[in-house]
Design an enzyme around this catalytic site. Structure first.
Site, mmCIF file in Angstrom:
data_model
loop_
_atom_site.group_PDB
_atom_site.id
_atom_site.type_symbol
_atom_site.label_atom_id
_atom_site.label_comp_id
_atom_site.label_asym_id
_atom_site.label_seq_id
_atom_site.Cartn_x
_atom_site.Cartn_y
_atom_site.Cartn_z
ATOM 1 C CG MET A 12 79.736 44.245 52.369
ATOM 2 S SD MET A 12 78.935 45.201 51.063
ATOM 3 C CE MET A 12 77.212 44.966 51.443
ATOM 4 N NE ARG A 47 82.300 45.751 45.789
ATOM 5 C CZ ARG A 47 83.295 45.593 44.938
ATOM 6 N NH1 ARG A 47 84.147 46.577 44.752
ATOM 7 N NH2 ARG A 47 83.447 44.445 44.275
ATOM 8 C CG HIS A 102 85.501 38.278 46.536
ATOM 9 N ND1 HIS A 102 86.074 39.321 47.225
ATOM 10 C CD2 HIS A 102 85.293 38.737 45.278
ATOM 11 C CE1 HIS A 102 86.198 40.366 46.428
ATOM 12 N NE2 HIS A 102 85.734 40.039 45.247
ATOM 13 C CB CYS A 138 89.062 40.426 55.707
ATOM 14 S SG CYS A 138 89.300 42.195 55.913
HETATM 15 C C1 LIG Z 1 82.863 47.980 52.706
HETATM 16 C C2 LIG Z 1 83.129 46.513 52.632
HETATM 17 C C3 LIG Z 1 83.274 45.781 53.804
HETATM 18 C C4 LIG Z 1 83.507 44.403 53.751
HETATM 19 N N1 LIG Z 1 83.587 43.689 54.917
HETATM 20 C C5 LIG Z 1 83.691 42.332 54.857
HETATM 21 C C6 LIG Z 1 83.618 41.553 56.040
HETATM 22 O O1 LIG Z 1 83.444 42.052 57.155
HETATM 23 N N2 LIG Z 1 83.742 40.201 55.908
HETATM 24 C C7 LIG Z 1 83.917 39.595 54.680
HETATM 25 O O2 LIG Z 1 84.017 38.363 54.594
HETATM 26 N N3 LIG Z 1 83.961 40.326 53.550
HETATM 27 C C8 LIG Z 1 83.833 41.650 53.614
HETATM 28 N N4 LIG Z 1 83.801 42.374 52.454
HETATM 29 C C9 LIG Z 1 83.829 41.670 51.163
HETATM 30 C C10 LIG Z 1 82.414 41.393 50.664
HETATM 31 O O3 LIG Z 1 81.742 40.509 51.529
HETATM 32 C C11 LIG Z 1 82.435 40.777 49.236
HETATM 33 O O4 LIG Z 1 83.143 39.568 49.288
HETATM 34 C C12 LIG Z 1 83.098 41.709 48.230
HETATM 35 O O5 LIG Z 1 82.661 43.034 48.383
HETATM 36 C C13 LIG Z 1 82.823 41.250 46.797
HETATM 37 O O6 LIG Z 1 81.446 41.201 46.544
HETATM 38 P P1 LIG Z 1 80.666 42.401 45.759
HETATM 39 O O7 LIG Z 1 81.419 42.640 44.482
HETATM 40 O O8 LIG Z 1 79.289 41.859 45.555
HETATM 41 O O9 LIG Z 1 80.732 43.609 46.640
HETATM 42 C C14 LIG Z 1 83.617 43.745 52.490
HETATM 43 C C15 LIG Z 1 83.471 44.497 51.322
HETATM 44 C C16 LIG Z 1 83.226 45.848 51.371
HETATM 45 C C17 LIG Z 1 83.050 46.610 50.088
#
Ligand SMILES: Cc1cc2nc3c(=O)[nH]c(=O)nc-3n(C[C@H](O)[C@H](O)[C@H](O)COP(=O)(O)O)c2cc1C
Length: 328
Positions: free
Chosen positions: A19, A227, A171, A102
C-alpha cells in the site's frame, strides 16, 4: 498454515498488502514483528528505480528483519521491468512482485498497473522478461479485470502460470470499480480454477471471519490484507491464529497498544526525519485512536503539533485515562 512461493516457504498464508503511503519500512517491520507470512513493499516505478531516485530506493530496500520480503515493481516496458527486478534482487529482495492491480489514474495513463490487463500479449512479454531476468520467484498481483465486461483475470492467470509466475494475488474488484462496491470473492475462485499455482485472495478482509470466508469462497490458498491493518498492525497475526485454530485472539490491551504506537512513531521519525515523519505519522495515529472515546478531539490536536515531544505527551495524556478506566 504455510504458503509456498516457488522455493520460498512462508510460515503463514496471511500476507500484508502493498500500500503506497502505508506499507512503508516502519509499518512493514512492525507487522512482521507482530506476525505475518510476508510483507510487500509499496509499488515502485521501474523507470524511477533504474534512475535510482532516492525515494524509490528507500521504498524498496529490504531490512534484514523483514526477510523474506517481496519488492513490488510497476511499469509497462518488459526490458525496464526486467532491469528493475534485477536491481531489487541484488538489493536483497526475496521475491519480485509485479503490479497489475493499481487503478490510479497517473499509473494507468502510463499503461501500467491494472491497465496492463487490457493487453494480454504485453502481459506475457513483461512476465517472461522479468521471470527470465532473475533467479528469484516472481509473483503477480492483479484485479479481476479492467471493467465488468472484461473480467479476464482467469486468462491472465493462465498466461502468468505459463510465463513462470509462482504465485498470484487477486483483488476481487475490476479497475473501474476502484475501491467501490464489494470485492467479489466468488469470482476469485474462477481464477483459482484456471491455474495450479498458489493464489491469495484479497479485498475487504476486516475481520478474522472475513478471512476464513474469503478463503472458502475463493478456494484460495491464502489471504492478503490491506486496509484491515490500518491502526492495528497486530490484525494479521490474529487472522493467522484464527485460521489455524478457530480461536479469536483479543486485541492487545491499551497499554500494549500504546507501546506499539510509540515504537511505530519512533520508527517513522527515524526513517523519514522529523519534519516528514511528523506528517506521515498523523494518519497512523488517527487510525490507532479510531473508535476510542475522545478520538476526534485527539486527532484534531495531533494535526496542530509540530514537536514530536508534544505528540508523545498528547499520546500519553489521551491513552492513560483510558488504560486506567479499563484497569479500574
Ligand atoms: C492506500 C493504498 C495504497 C495502495 N497501494 C498499492 C500498491 O502500491 N500496490 C498494489 O499492488 N496495490 C496497492 N493497493 C491495493 C491493496 O494492495 C489491496 O489490493 C486493496 O487495498 C484491497 O485490499 P483491502 O480491501 O484488504 O485493502 C493500495 C491500496 C491502498 C488503500
Amino acid at each position: 498454515m504455510s504458503y509456498t512461493i516457488g522455493p520460498v516457504t512462508l510460515p503463514s498464508n496471511v500476507l500484508l498488502a502493498p500500500m503506497c503511503g502505508v506499507s512503508d519500512l516502519p509499518f512493514r517491520r512492525l507487522v512482521r514483528k507482530l506476525g505475518v507470512g510476508l510483507v510487500v513493499s509499496e509499488m515502485i516505478a521501474s523507470k524511477a528505480m533504474i534512475h535510482a531516485a532516492r525515494k524509490t530506493m528507500r521504498m524498496s530496500t529490504p531490512c534484514s528483519d523483514e526477510h523474506p520480503m517481496a519488492v513490488q515493481i510497476a511499469g509497462n516496458e518488459p526490458e525496464i521491468m526486467a532491469e528493475a527486478a534485477k536491481l531489487n534482487a541484488d538489493r536483497g529482495a526475496a521475491i519480485i512482485d509485479i503490479n497489475m492491480g493499481c487503478p490510479a489514474k497517473k499509473v494507468v495513463k502510463g499503461y501500467a498497473g491494472s491497465a496492463l490487463m487490457k493487453d494480454e500479449a504485453l502481459v506475457g512479454k513483461i512476465l517472461e522478461a522479468v521471470v527470465g531476468a532473475v533467479s528469484l520467484p516472481v509473483t503477480l498481483k492483479m484485479r479481476t479485470g479492467w471493467d465488468d465486461n472484461s473480467r479476464n483475470a482467469p486468462q491472465v492467470a493462465r498466461i502468468a502460470q505459463e510465463s513462470g509466475i509462482r504465485s498470484l494475488v487477486v483483488h476481487g474488484r475490476t479497475r473501474c470499480q476502484m475501491y467501490r462496491g464489494r470485492a467479489d470473492w466468488d469470482f476469485i475462485a474462477e481464477v483459482k480454477d484456471a491455474v495450479s499455482i498458489p493464489l491469495c485472495g484479497n479485498g475487504d478482509v476486516t475481520t478474522v471471519e472475513d478471512a476464513e470466508d474469503l478463503i472458502r469462497r475463493a478456494n484460495a490458498d491464502g489471504v492478503m490484507v490491506g486496509r484491515g491493518s490500518y491502526g492495528r498492525p497486530w490484525f494479521l497475526s490474529q487472522v493467522d491464529h484464527y485460521l489455524r485454530t478457530g480461536e479469536k485472539l483479543p486485541d492487545p490491551d491499551l497499554s500494549r497498544q500504546l507501546n506499539i504506537i510509540f515504537e511505530h512513531y519512533d520508527a517513522i521519525l527515524s526513517h523519514y526525519g522529523v519534519e516528514a515523519g511528523l506528517r506521515i505519522a498523523r494518519k497512523h495515529l488517527g487510525w490507532y485512536s479510531k473508535g476510542l472515546a475522545g478520538s476526534s478531539e485527539f486527532r484534531r490536536e495531533v494535526m496542530r503539533l509540530s514537536d514530536p515531544k508534544d505528540v508523545i505527551a498528547l499520546l500519553r495524556a489521551f491513552y492513560t485515562p483510558l488504560i486506567e478506566q479499563v484497569a479500574a
